[in-house]
Design a protein around this motif. Sequence first.
Motif, PDB file in Angstrom:
ATOM      1  N   ARG A   1       0.833  -1.210   0.000  1.00 53.49           N
ATOM      2  CA  ARG A   1       0.000   0.000   0.000  1.00 53.49           C
ATOM      3  C   ARG A   1       0.864   1.255   0.000  1.00 53.49           C
TER       4      ARG A   1
ATOM      5  N   LEU B   1       1.024   4.113  -2.938  1.00 51.74           N
ATOM      6  CA  LEU B   1       0.795   5.532  -2.645  1.00 51.74           C
ATOM      7  C   LEU B   1       1.965   6.405  -3.076  1.00 51.74           C
TER       8      LEU B   1
ATOM      9  N   GLU C   1       1.460   0.198 -10.943  1.00 47.35           N
ATOM     10  CA  GLU C   1       0.600  -0.962 -11.150  1.00 47.35           C
ATOM     11  C   GLU C   1       0.571  -1.845  -9.904  1.00 47.35           C
TER      12      GLU C   1
ATOM     13  N   LEU D   1      -6.010  -0.563  -6.635  1.00 50.05           N
ATOM     14  CA  LEU D   1      -6.047   0.733  -7.308  1.00 50.05           C
ATOM     15  C   LEU D   1      -7.249   1.572  -6.862  1.00 50.05           C
ATOM     16  N   SER D   2      -8.380   0.925  -6.581  1.00 45.79           N
ATOM     17  CA  SER D   2      -9.549   1.658  -6.066  1.00 45.79           C
ATOM     18  C   SER D   2      -9.257   2.239  -4.690  1.00 45.79           C
ATOM     19  N   ASP D   3      -8.585   1.439  -3.855  1.00 45.22           N
ATOM     20  CA  ASP D   3      -8.225   1.888  -2.510  1.00 45.22           C
ATOM     21  C   ASP D   3      -7.264   3.078  -2.578  1.00 45.22           C
ATOM     22  N   ILE D   4      -6.261   3.011  -3.446  1.00 45.02           N
ATOM     23  CA  ILE D   4      -5.282   4.089  -3.552  1.00 45.02           C
ATOM     24  C   ILE D   4      -5.934   5.360  -4.086  1.00 45.02           C
ATOM     25  N   LYS D   5      -6.842   5.220  -5.061  1.00 44.09           N
ATOM     26  CA  LYS D   5      -7.554   6.402  -5.571  1.00 44.09           C
ATOM     27  C   LYS D   5      -8.364   7.066  -4.475  1.00 44.09           C
ATOM     28  N   ARG D   6      -9.042   6.232  -3.670  1.00 43.40           N
ATOM     29  CA  ARG D   6      -9.834   6.789  -2.559  1.00 43.40           C
ATOM     30  C   ARG D   6      -8.948   7.521  -1.560  1.00 43.40           C
TER      31      ARG D   6
ATOM     32  N   ARG E   1      -5.970   8.875  -2.097  1.00 38.80           N
ATOM     33  CA  ARG E   1      -5.447  10.109  -2.691  1.00 38.80           C
ATOM     34  C   ARG E   1      -6.509  11.197  -2.751  1.00 38.80           C
ATOM     35  N   ASP E   2      -7.727  10.788  -3.045  1.00 38.89           N
ATOM     36  CA  ASP E   2      -8.834  11.767  -3.098  1.00 38.89           C
ATOM     37  C   ASP E   2      -9.076  12.360  -1.707  1.00 38.89           C
TER      38      ASP E   2
END
Length: 302
Positions: A253, A257, A262, A291-296, A298-299
């Motif tokens: 993780r 981040l 990938e 990737l969904s977790d990392i996008k969340r 970062r958002d």
Amino acid sequence: MLWDDEIMTQQQELAHLIDRYTPSAGTHVTAISSLKLIRSCGESEPIYSVYDPSLCMVAQGSKLVMLGKESYHYNPATYLVASVNLPIAGQIIQATPQRPYLSLQLNFSTDQIMDIIKEPNWESGHKEGSRRGLLVSKTSRPLLDAVLRLVRLLDTPLDIPVLAPLTIREILYRILQDEQGASVRQFAVKGSHAGRIAKVISCINRDFAKPLRIDELAVVASMSPSSLHFHFKEVTAMSPMQYQKQVRLQEARRLLLSDIPEAANAGFQVGYESPSQFSREYVRMFGMPPLSDIKRLRDSLA
């Protein structure tokens, strides 16, 4: 009642000092290298990390720490001690902008504990049995007084080189004197089961990307494989395999981040050969695909 009033006054002063030295949210290093101050203006989602051996004390607000399937709640009336490296999830559960969460973390080493318990007035301790490497205990006035004096030294930086080591030694002494002090002492007792498990934990953290070989770890611990499993779980609340998995996924993780684009590459770097297995275990731990977790995340940071 006087005793409670004294503790309350000390806690208010500690909160005031931490508030002054943490002008913004986050973790702040200090002129005392082993001391960090933390501020949060709101409740948080679980934050995953590997705790170093440390004392954690809350001056304002409260926090929940999860080790395996166990939960530990601490607030200004209590303190938390991790005696060995442990993969945990920490969640601030009481904080507002008007009344932020304020806490401190004081790291220590097994050598510092050994230096105290080698004194003649300490019992040698028991080599048999193992206790959990994480504890929550009630805050005493002598311990809080020593912690407060340590934080006050930030106002007089010229005093830190001489007085900080003495005050930290006193803080550790107070913890060791506590009713749960044996849980901290066990890792410094020569030949103890807990001390041997600490060596295994160091090996796993150092080589977490390599395949886990219980027979090799049993040699490191000078135990049978079954004894290793038993005492490892007594200390960490999880098996060696579960421990390695948590360390791997936390590191993956962190890589995602930072700069690994990938998920498969991040999984490979932490020891997973199968992208699908990495994704499955990541979802079990963090609740959604990598990737969904990392996008969340970062958002939310943005």
